[in-house]
Write a protein that holds these residues in place. Structure first.
Motif, PDB file in Angstrom:
ATOM      1  N   ARG A 297      26.099 -36.462   0.148  1.00 47.25           N
ATOM      2  CA  ARG A 297      26.478 -35.129  -0.306  1.00 47.25           C
ATOM      3  C   ARG A 297      27.990 -34.967  -0.406  1.00 47.25           C
ATOM      4  NH1 ARG A 297      22.042 -31.481   3.114  1.00 47.25           N
ATOM      5  NH2 ARG A 297      20.210 -32.321   2.058  1.00 47.25           N
ATOM      6  N   ALA A 298      28.693 -36.064  -0.604  1.00 45.45           N
ATOM      7  CA  ALA A 298      30.140 -36.061  -0.808  1.00 45.45           C
ATOM      8  C   ALA A 298      30.426 -36.958  -2.007  1.00 45.45           C
ATOM      9  CB  ALA A 298      30.851 -36.572   0.445  1.00 45.45           C
ATOM     10  N   PRO A 299      31.619 -36.897  -2.572  1.00 45.65           N
ATOM     11  CA  PRO A 299      31.934 -37.792  -3.691  1.00 45.65           C
ATOM     12  C   PRO A 299      31.707 -39.258  -3.300  1.00 45.65           C
ATOM     13  CG  PRO A 299      33.611 -36.105  -3.470  1.00 45.65           C
ATOM     14  CD  PRO A 299      32.729 -35.973  -2.259  1.00 45.65           C
ATOM     15  N   CYS A 300      30.918 -39.958  -4.097  1.00 41.28           N
ATOM     16  CA  CYS A 300      30.585 -41.360  -3.809  1.00 41.28           C
ATOM     17  C   CYS A 300      30.643 -42.140  -5.110  1.00 41.28           C
ATOM     18  CB  CYS A 300      29.193 -41.460  -3.187  1.00 41.28           C
ATOM     19  SG  CYS A 300      28.709 -43.143  -2.731  1.00 41.28           S
ATOM     20  N   PRO A 301      31.668 -42.955  -5.310  1.00 40.97           N
ATOM     21  CA  PRO A 301      31.758 -43.736  -6.555  1.00 40.97           C
ATOM     22  C   PRO A 301      30.503 -44.561  -6.774  1.00 40.97           C
ATOM     23  CG  PRO A 301      33.781 -43.911  -5.275  1.00 40.97           C
ATOM     24  CD  PRO A 301      32.778 -43.228  -4.392  1.00 40.97           C
ATOM     25  N   HIS A 302      29.991 -44.570  -8.018  1.00 42.56           N
ATOM     26  CA  HIS A 302      28.769 -45.315  -8.307  1.00 42.56           C
ATOM     27  C   HIS A 302      28.749 -45.710  -9.774  1.00 42.56           C
ATOM     28  CE1 HIS A 302      27.871 -40.980  -8.905  1.00 42.56           C
ATOM     29  NE2 HIS A 302      27.212 -41.400  -9.983  1.00 42.56           N
ATOM     30  N   ALA A 303      27.897 -46.686 -10.073  1.00 50.35           N
ATOM     31  CA  ALA A 303      27.757 -47.192 -11.438  1.00 50.35           C
ATOM     32  C   ALA A 303      26.399 -47.858 -11.548  1.00 50.35           C
ATOM     33  CB  ALA A 303      28.872 -48.181 -11.758  1.00 50.35           C
ATOM     34  N   LEU A 304      26.095 -48.408 -12.721  1.00 49.24           N
ATOM     35  CA  LEU A 304      24.844 -49.114 -12.945  1.00 49.24           C
ATOM     36  C   LEU A 304      25.043 -50.616 -12.847  1.00 49.24           C
ATOM     37  CD1 LEU A 304      23.275 -47.192 -15.969  1.00 49.24           C
ATOM     38  CD2 LEU A 304      22.559 -47.106 -13.584  1.00 49.24           C
ATOM     39  N   LYS A 305      24.064 -51.278 -12.210  1.00 50.06           N
ATOM     40  CA  LYS A 305      24.028 -52.738 -12.211  1.00 50.06           C
ATOM     41  C   LYS A 305      23.426 -53.225 -13.537  1.00 50.06           C
ATOM     42  CE  LYS A 305      21.897 -52.620  -8.124  1.00 50.06           C
ATOM     43  NZ  LYS A 305      21.297 -52.987  -6.833  1.00 50.06           N
ATOM     44  N   PRO A 306      23.518 -54.518 -13.838  1.00 49.70           N
ATOM     45  CA  PRO A 306      22.967 -55.025 -15.100  1.00 49.70           C
ATOM     46  C   PRO A 306      21.491 -54.717 -15.312  1.00 49.70           C
ATOM     47  CG  PRO A 306      24.433 -56.658 -14.137  1.00 49.70           C
ATOM     48  CD  PRO A 306      24.284 -55.550 -13.118  1.00 49.70           C
ATOM     49  N   ASP A 307      20.715 -54.568 -14.218  1.00 44.98           N
ATOM     50  CA  ASP A 307      19.289 -54.277 -14.372  1.00 44.98           C
ATOM     51  C   ASP A 307      18.998 -52.786 -14.538  1.00 44.98           C
ATOM     52  OD1 ASP A 307      19.714 -53.280 -11.834  1.00 44.98           O
ATOM     53  OD2 ASP A 307      18.217 -54.535 -10.849  1.00 44.98           O
ATOM     54  N   GLY A 308      20.044 -51.971 -14.590  1.00 46.86           N
ATOM     55  CA  GLY A 308      19.862 -50.552 -14.796  1.00 46.86           C
ATOM     56  C   GLY A 308      19.720 -49.731 -13.533  1.00 46.86           C
ATOM     57  N   THR A 309      19.668 -50.375 -12.363  1.00 47.43           N
ATOM     58  CA  THR A 309      19.585 -49.645 -11.107  1.00 47.43           C
ATOM     59  C   THR A 309      20.993 -49.324 -10.618  1.00 47.43           C
ATOM     60  OG1 THR A 309      19.538 -51.707  -9.821  1.00 47.43           O
ATOM     61  CG2 THR A 309      17.415 -50.753 -10.484  1.00 47.43           C
ATOM     62  N   PRO A 310      21.141 -48.258  -9.826  1.00 53.58           N
ATOM     63  CA  PRO A 310      22.485 -47.860  -9.417  1.00 53.58           C
ATOM     64  C   PRO A 310      22.973 -48.605  -8.180  1.00 53.58           C
ATOM     65  CG  PRO A 310      20.913 -46.247  -8.653  1.00 53.58           C
ATOM     66  CD  PRO A 310      20.127 -47.265  -9.437  1.00 53.58           C
ATOM     67  N   TRP A 311      24.271 -48.740  -8.085  1.00 55.76           N
ATOM     68  CA  TRP A 311      24.905 -49.134  -6.832  1.00 55.76           C
ATOM     69  C   TRP A 311      25.993 -48.110  -6.558  1.00 55.76           C
ATOM     70  CZ3 TRP A 311      30.087 -49.787  -6.514  1.00 55.76           C
ATOM     71  CH2 TRP A 311      30.785 -50.061  -7.700  1.00 55.76           C
ATOM     72  N   SER A 312      26.404 -48.032  -5.310  1.00 59.66           N
ATOM     73  CA  SER A 312      27.445 -47.089  -4.949  1.00 59.66           C
ATOM     74  C   SER A 312      28.381 -47.727  -3.930  1.00 59.66           C
ATOM     75  CB  SER A 312      26.839 -45.812  -4.361  1.00 59.66           C
ATOM     76  OG  SER A 312      26.332 -46.060  -3.063  1.00 59.66           O
ATOM     77  N   ALA A 313      29.505 -47.052  -3.715  1.00 58.62           N
ATOM     78  CA  ALA A 313      30.432 -47.519  -2.682  1.00 58.62           C
ATOM     79  C   ALA A 313      29.754 -47.537  -1.321  1.00 58.62           C
ATOM     80  CB  ALA A 313      31.666 -46.620  -2.658  1.00 58.62           C
ATOM     81  N   ALA A 314      28.813 -46.616  -1.100  1.00 60.64           N
ATOM     82  CA  ALA A 314      28.096 -46.576   0.177  1.00 60.64           C
ATOM     83  C   ALA A 314      27.257 -47.839   0.371  1.00 60.64           C
ATOM     84  CB  ALA A 314      27.212 -45.331   0.236  1.00 60.64           C
ATOM     85  N   ASP A 315      26.555 -48.285  -0.695  1.00 53.56           N
ATOM     86  CA  ASP A 315      25.772 -49.532  -0.611  1.00 53.56           C
ATOM     87  C   ASP A 315      26.647 -50.689  -0.144  1.00 53.56           C
ATOM     88  OD1 ASP A 315      22.982 -49.274  -2.505  1.00 53.56           O
ATOM     89  OD2 ASP A 315      24.563 -47.868  -2.994  1.00 53.56           O
ATOM     90  N   ILE A 316      27.796 -50.840  -0.817  1.00 58.74           N
ATOM     91  CA  ILE A 316      28.664 -51.993  -0.557  1.00 58.74           C
ATOM     92  C   ILE A 316      29.212 -51.960   0.859  1.00 58.74           C
ATOM     93  CG2 ILE A 316      30.760 -53.188  -1.269  1.00 58.74           C
ATOM     94  CD1 ILE A 316      28.440 -53.325  -3.288  1.00 58.74           C
ATOM     95  N   GLU A 317      29.708 -50.799   1.291  1.00 62.62           N
ATOM     96  CA  GLU A 317      30.306 -50.709   2.622  1.00 62.62           C
ATOM     97  C   GLU A 317      29.253 -50.919   3.711  1.00 62.62           C
ATOM     98  OE1 GLU A 317      32.974 -47.599   5.310  1.00 62.62           O
ATOM     99  OE2 GLU A 317      32.922 -47.371   3.112  1.00 62.62           O
TER     100      GLU A 317
END
Length: 293
Positions: free
Chosen positions: A35-55
């Motif tokens: 519920r806060a700003p979280c940078p995110h984008a799409l992976k090549p398969d169309g599913t999302p990733w976010s900065a939270a996933d990586i950290e």
């Protein structure tokens, strides 16, 4: 550790408790982003990733390396960044999903989870599943346990048990952002009283805790989506079955680690009444990432 037979019951319990600690620590990272700003984008398969996933994944992988050196780790985000590189898992390896239910997470709902499982000889033998948004965590070595999450750590655990088929009918859990006709056909053959939409692998924890009865999934999932919940449901007295009635075999699905259809059942007596399709259909009703606030 080279196979399930080499890991004693007490050792599996110790590993599971350690995985619960790690999953809860990763969950604190997710709570900071939720519920806060979280940078995110799409992976090549169309599913999302976010900065939270990586950290969160970085924390989990580092903690596993420190506590269990020499055991391979198959983690969702690292696998995605490898872009299809074929690395066969060892006989014993960890499966990690640092944030299952990313779309629900980005939408601000609490239905997301951290999944960590130790696989030995094709089956999980210890696992933890944390639901940071609900402040709950489940883990299992030889028995399933649930605890509240307090200050980013598991509280006092209590045994949990899946329930028998209720006389009033079954409570089925469905995916809020995925759906397919094959799953609906499977559910229609059972005495389902209610279907409740719940995101992520949280569904496995609710079945293990006796709060729901089944979760049928005929659309695509990955091994790291299911391994932790699979083991926790089984340790709670339920089962997770594939077409033909057998268990999911992990590390057998090639470089993409993709599962086929499966059903998680609180009462194993339901298994003979369920006919799963041989292969996965196509999920429908999935929003694009641009629709996620």
């Amino acid at each position: 550790m080279t196979g399930a037979v080499t890991i004693s019951g007490p050792e599996r319990e110790r590993i599971a408790a350690a995985l619960a600690e790690i999953a809860c620590a990763a969950g604190e990272i997710l709570r900071r982003y939720h519920r806060a700003p979280c940078p995110h984008a799409l992976k090549p398969d169309g599913t999302p990733w976010s900065a939270a996933d990586i950290e969160a994944e970085d924390l989990i992988v580092a903690a596993l390396a420190e506590r269990f050196p020499g055991i391979a780790v198959v983690a969702e985000e690292r696998t995605a960044r490898a872009q299809g590189a074929t690395v066969a898992p060892a006989d014993t390896f960890f499966l990690v999903d640092p944030l299952d239910g990313t779309r629900d997470f980005l939408a601000g709902t609490p239905d997301y989870s951290v999944n960590i499982a130790l696989v030995a000889g094709e089956r999980p033998v210890a696992a933890a599943l944390a639901a940071p948004g609900l402040e709950r965590v489940w883990w299992a070595g030889t028995k399933a346990v649930e605890a509240p999450v307090t200050a980013g750590r598991p509280g006092a655990g209590r045994p949990v048990h899946a329930r028998s088929v209720p006389e009033a009918g079954l409570l089925a859990l469905g995916s809020r952002r995925h759906g397919d006709a094959q799953t609906e056909t499977c559910l229609a053959a059972l005495p389902v009283m209610e279907t409740r939409q719940v995101g992520s692998a949280l569904k496995f924890g609710l079945i293990a805790a006796g709060e729901a009865d089944l979760y049928v999934r005929c659309g695509p999932t990955m091994e790291w989506d299911t391994a932790a919940g699979d083991h926790i449901v089984e340790a709670a007295g339920g089962c997770v079955v594939v077409p033909g009635g057998g268990p999911i075999r992990y590390g057998q699905h090639g470089p993409d680690h993709r599962n086929g259809p499966f059903a998680a059942l609180g009462d194993p007596s339901l298994a003979p009444r369920l006919t799963l399709p041989a292969t996965c259909g196509t999920s429908v009703g999935r929003p694009t990432l641009s629709a996620v606030p």
